[in-house]
Motif scaffolding. Structure first.
Motif, mmCIF file in Angstrom:
data_model
loop_
_atom_site.group_PDB
_atom_site.id
_atom_site.type_symbol
_atom_site.label_atom_id
_atom_site.label_comp_id
_atom_site.label_asym_id
_atom_site.label_seq_id
_atom_site.Cartn_x
_atom_site.Cartn_y
_atom_site.Cartn_z
ATOM 1 N N THR B 38 47.992 19.169 42.065
ATOM 2 C CA THR B 38 46.690 18.490 41.944
ATOM 3 C C THR B 38 45.374 19.479 41.302
ATOM 4 O O THR B 38 44.423 18.800 40.820
ATOM 5 C CB THR B 38 46.398 17.835 43.303
ATOM 6 O OG1 THR B 38 46.218 18.802 44.155
ATOM 7 C CG2 THR B 38 47.318 16.794 43.597
ATOM 8 N N ASP B 39 45.621 20.655 41.517
ATOM 9 C CA ASP B 39 44.758 21.630 41.302
ATOM 10 C C ASP B 39 45.353 23.124 41.231
ATOM 11 O O ASP B 39 46.487 23.165 41.473
ATOM 12 C CB ASP B 39 43.586 21.791 42.282
ATOM 13 C CG ASP B 39 42.411 22.403 41.884
ATOM 14 O OD1 ASP B 39 42.343 22.793 40.767
ATOM 15 O OD2 ASP B 39 41.642 22.601 42.735
ATOM 16 N N LYS B 350 44.073 25.789 34.539
ATOM 17 C CA LYS B 350 44.019 24.726 35.559
ATOM 18 C C LYS B 350 44.080 23.358 35.034
ATOM 19 O O LYS B 350 44.667 22.441 35.594
ATOM 20 C CB LYS B 350 42.293 25.006 36.232
ATOM 21 C CG LYS B 350 41.872 24.024 36.973
ATOM 22 C CD LYS B 350 40.581 24.340 37.223
ATOM 23 C CE LYS B 350 39.583 23.170 37.767
ATOM 24 N NZ LYS B 350 40.117 22.501 38.978
ATOM 25 N N HIS B 351 43.419 23.181 33.756
ATOM 26 C CA HIS B 351 43.857 21.886 33.137
ATOM 27 C C HIS B 351 45.066 21.476 32.660
ATOM 28 O O HIS B 351 45.625 20.373 32.580
ATOM 29 C CB HIS B 351 42.682 21.792 31.958
ATOM 30 C CG HIS B 351 41.440 21.955 32.324
ATOM 31 N ND1 HIS B 351 40.516 21.051 33.255
ATOM 32 C CD2 HIS B 351 40.741 23.100 32.112
ATOM 33 C CE1 HIS B 351 39.396 22.017 33.284
ATOM 34 N NE2 HIS B 351 39.414 22.971 32.616
ATOM 35 N N ASP B 354 47.641 20.367 35.580
ATOM 36 C CA ASP B 354 46.999 19.291 36.369
ATOM 37 C C ASP B 354 47.946 18.239 36.241
ATOM 38 O O ASP B 354 48.041 17.889 35.275
ATOM 39 C CB ASP B 354 45.472 19.131 35.954
ATOM 40 C CG ASP B 354 45.031 18.127 36.772
ATOM 41 O OD1 ASP B 354 45.386 18.084 38.331
ATOM 42 O OD2 ASP B 354 44.129 17.374 36.466
#
Lengths: 388, 377
Positions: B38-39, B350-351, B354
């Protein structure tokens, strides 16, 4: 009895022993154990007899009861020893074939690199044996012991031929499969107990894996038993010898079972619970030193059992075409087949990348499951038509 | 209540710095809900050596071997970009022969760097055969490096104002043999295990579509960007050295696809780049034949660089690498700033991860081809 050692070491027919445990079935490792115990006990009895002539201890040592007990212990030692050598051979086989596939040399120590795994075993043995502080101690150690224990026991329970078995049970396949299917549960426990996120996920994946391929595996196993009309391994092999190796009528089941067996023994295309690229070492992460070495060894024992399953169910076990099941080389022939199947396992390892968790569940339920049912339908049709 | 006791929260998993998937010392902390991420946050800094500061205490000539060490598998391009920024500052023209030699050296470097990447993809996806086969092919190109400049990895070949030495005898023959063998036998053989193998492709296909707009906004460059539909390559759009005279294609996938590209597209772009590099090498050698062998491959340059600020950019195997030089007129740079492609690419991880599974993290992060030397500097 006399003072000569030959009076004490007398080779008798082990089946004439009053307590012979296998009924009217001949058991080769028992006979080896019996011969060895006759030598050992005879020697001890003769030695005691030198000091005290005709003592009761000497008489007792060469009696049927003691002979039988020691023979059974030695039977287990012989069977385990052979299993262990087979295991080392399979590790060597895997590393050599993999080396060939990958354009490198593979193992190098000893003749053809055969002793490399002994060296590796020594190296793991030298490593520091660390157990983290925050583990759940009981489950951590019991999980480890049971994973290794069941694997070794399983490998010893596989009969190599009609005369090479540890016990004669009429529902052999079911017992084997039950023990075989125990490991994912133990892995789940062991992964949970280590207080490590990677191990936890690895353990969870083992459970995830279990539900996706064990059902088709069991269905195929039952199908083979249905075809042979027996649960006993001997009967299954005899039936295949008398009629046809099951790989022909059950060709679908053979390939399905092959995939399932790779998954069950947690080898590379399906080694999700120890996927090193994602989970470091999966559920084995916190097992350091020789613990890991033993787990590795147990993995190969399970690989051996998976191959043995395939050989017993589909490739006629130790049955040699045109020679029957009672050949003098039955054990060697069986182990040769096992190694050949294992070579295919290694081939799969060299050719495929690791699949993902969702992919294996997809494969399990959408491909393997329908195929195993199709296999069942085919076998039922064969049975109904009375072809076999 | 039960949830409180059992602590069913999501958990942070620290993948790195000694995790098998992180090629080099860095950490990707992922916030996982079961297996779904999720992160995430990347952490770097384990390999920081103060490279830029060190350069301020060295003369320009001494920085060239240091630039090699920015990335072990792209040493040629990194020393190239440094030489280029110094040449910009001095406003000198590199001899034509040296320009072609640089192009050839850069493309050899690109191929061997991409092969290193392919090997890493193999281990990340759990297939060691791809790893060893790719390294085997890479060895031929490293041998070419030895022939050209005496070193396998840290080549120290470009010089301010040219290259260190002209190519040795029979280098063209050796190089073309190697390239042809690679095109016809080497790479297709590996591809039988990769693009022709549905489990291998299945690990990457449909994993994390990134749109061209997102990728451009994050500053991602290189093959990862071109796989997602951004049509940009410094070699073609802002040609340096002899690239302007060479006719080659820039592989771009999903150019007009609003969905963007998945991990497999980013994989394919790098493969095609290797073929294109072979083509560039071939053309460069053909062009080299029209230049006499006696022509200089290097010009003399002054020791000090006039005061001012200068910038140079070239296409690294991993993306667009830029060096920004502030000179105060002495023999040492006042400030040398490196724009590393991976530093920018990894900050968008991070993206990138995700919403995917933990098992997909290696597959996705492999496509940006981590190299920590240049990231941490």
């Amino acid at each position: 009895m006399g003072l000569s050692i030959l009076d004490w070491i007398v080779f008798k027919n082990p089946m004439a022993n009053e307590y012979y445990p296998f009924g009217d079935m001949y058991n080769l490792p028992y006979e080896i154990g019996y011969k060895l115990s006759e030598i050992i006990l005879g020697f001890v009895a003769w030695f005691l007899n030198l000091f005290v002539h005709d003592n009761l201890w000497s008489q007792w040592l060469v009696s049927d009861v003691v002979m039988n007990v020691l023979a059974i212990i030695l039977l287990v030692v012989v069977i385990f020893g052979v299993g262990f050598i087979v295991n080392l051979t399979m590790i060597w086989e895997e590393r050599k074939i993999l080396g060939r596939l990958m354009d490198r040399r593979g193992t190098q120590i000893g003749p053809l690199g055969y002793f490399q795994c002994l060296g590796d075993g020594l190296k793991t043995f030298m490593k520091e044996n660390i157990a983290p502080k925050a583990i759940d101690k009981k489950i951590y150690w019991w999980g480890l012991a049971l994973v290794i224990g069941t694997s070794v026991l399983l490998a010893c329970m596989v009969p190599l031929s009609g005369r090479w078995f540890i016990a004669d049970y009429k529902v052999g396949l079911l017992i084997l499969f039950g023990m075989f299917a125990l490991a994912p549960f133990l892995i789940l426990c062991a992964g949970w107990a280590q207080n490590n996120k990677f191990s936890l996920i690895g353990g969870m994946r083992a459970a995830e894996l279990m539900i996706s391929y064990e059902v088709p595996m069991l269905i195929i196993l039952a199908t083979s038993c249905l075809l042979a009309g027996a649960y006993g391994i001997n009967d299954l092999v005899q039936f295949q010898n008398d009629h046809l190796w099951f790989v022909i009528p059950e060709i679908i089941g053979f390939f399905t079972f092959f995939v399932c067996a790779i998954a069950e023994s947690e080898r590379v295309p399906f080694d999700l619970s120890e996927a090193e690229a994602e989970l470091v070492e999966g559920w084995q992460t916190e097992y350091a030193g020789m613990k890991w070495g033993l787990i590795m060894l147990a993995d190969y024992f399970r690989g051996y059992v998976a191959c043995a399953f395939i050989v017993l169910l589909f490739l006629g076990g130790w049955a040699m075409p045109f020679a029957g099941t009672d050949t003098w080389y039955a054990e060697i022939w069986f182990l040769f087949k096992v190694c050949a199947v294992f070579a295919a396992f290694v081939w799969a390892r060299g050719a495929f990348p690791r699949v993902r968790t969702d992919q294996i569940i997809n494969i399990g339920w959408r491909v393997l499951m329908p195929l195993s049912i199709l296999n069942l339908v085919v076998v039922v049709a064969i049975k109904l038509m009375g072809w076999m | 209540m039960v949830e409180e006791r059992m602590n069913t929260d999501k958990m942070w998993i620290t993948m790195g710095p000694q995790h098998p998937f992180s090629h080099g010392l860095w950490t990707l902390r992922v916030h996982a809900d079961g297996e779904i991420i999720t992160d995430a946050e990347p952490e770097i800094g384990y390999l920081h050596r103060g490279w830029e500061k060190e350069c301020e205490n060295r003369t320009y000539a001494k920085i060239i071997p240091m630039a090699d060490r920015l990335c072990y598998s792209a040493s040629m391009t990194w020393s190239h970009v440094f030489c280029k920024v110094a040449e910009e500052a001095l406003d000198i023209e590199v001899p034509e022969r040296a320009q072609y030699l640089r192009v050839i050296a850069d493309e050899i470097c690109r191929i061997q760097s991409h092969l290193m990447w392919l090997a890493a993809v193999g281990t990340d996806l759990g297939n060691l055969t791809v790893f060893l086969w790719a390294l085997r092919e890479r060895e031929f190109f490293l041998d070419l490096n030895i022939r050209l400049c005496g070193q396998r990895l840290t080549t120290n070949y470009p010089r301010i104002g040219g290259v260190r030495n002209d190519m040795p005898y029979y280098f063209e023959r050796d190089c073309m043999r190697c390239v042809e063998r690679f095109e016809t036998v080497g790479l297709p053989e590996i591809m039988k295990l990769a693009t022709d193998s549905s489990p291998f492709v299945g690990r990457m296909q449909g994993i994390k579509y990134l749109t061209a707009k997102d990728v451009a906004n994050w500053g991602v460059t290189g093959p990862a960007m071109r796989g997602c539909g951004v049509d940009y390559d410094v070699r073609r759009d802002d040609p340096y050295d002899a690239y302007g005279e060479i006719d080659f294609e820039v592989p771009v996938l999903n150019k007009n696809n609003p969905k963007g590209g998945d991990a497999y597209d980013r994989f394919l772009v790098r493969l095609e780049e290797m073929y294109q590099s072979c083509e560039i090498i071939r053309q460069a050698f053909q062009k080299l034949q029209s230049i006499p062998k006696e022509a200089p491959s290097r010009v003399k340059v002054p020791r000090c660089i006039p005061a001012g600020t200068h910038m140079a950019k070239i296409e690294d195997p991993r993306g667009e690498s830029i060096m920004y030089l502030v000179s105060d007129g002495t023999e040492k740079p006042w400030r040398l700033k490196v724009r590393s492609p991976i530093f920018v690419n990894v900050s968008s991880s991070k993206h990138m991860v995700d919403g995917v599974r933990i098992a997909d993290v290696p597959a996705i992060m492999a496509m940006i081809d981590m190299c920590l030397g240049e990231t941490d500097r």
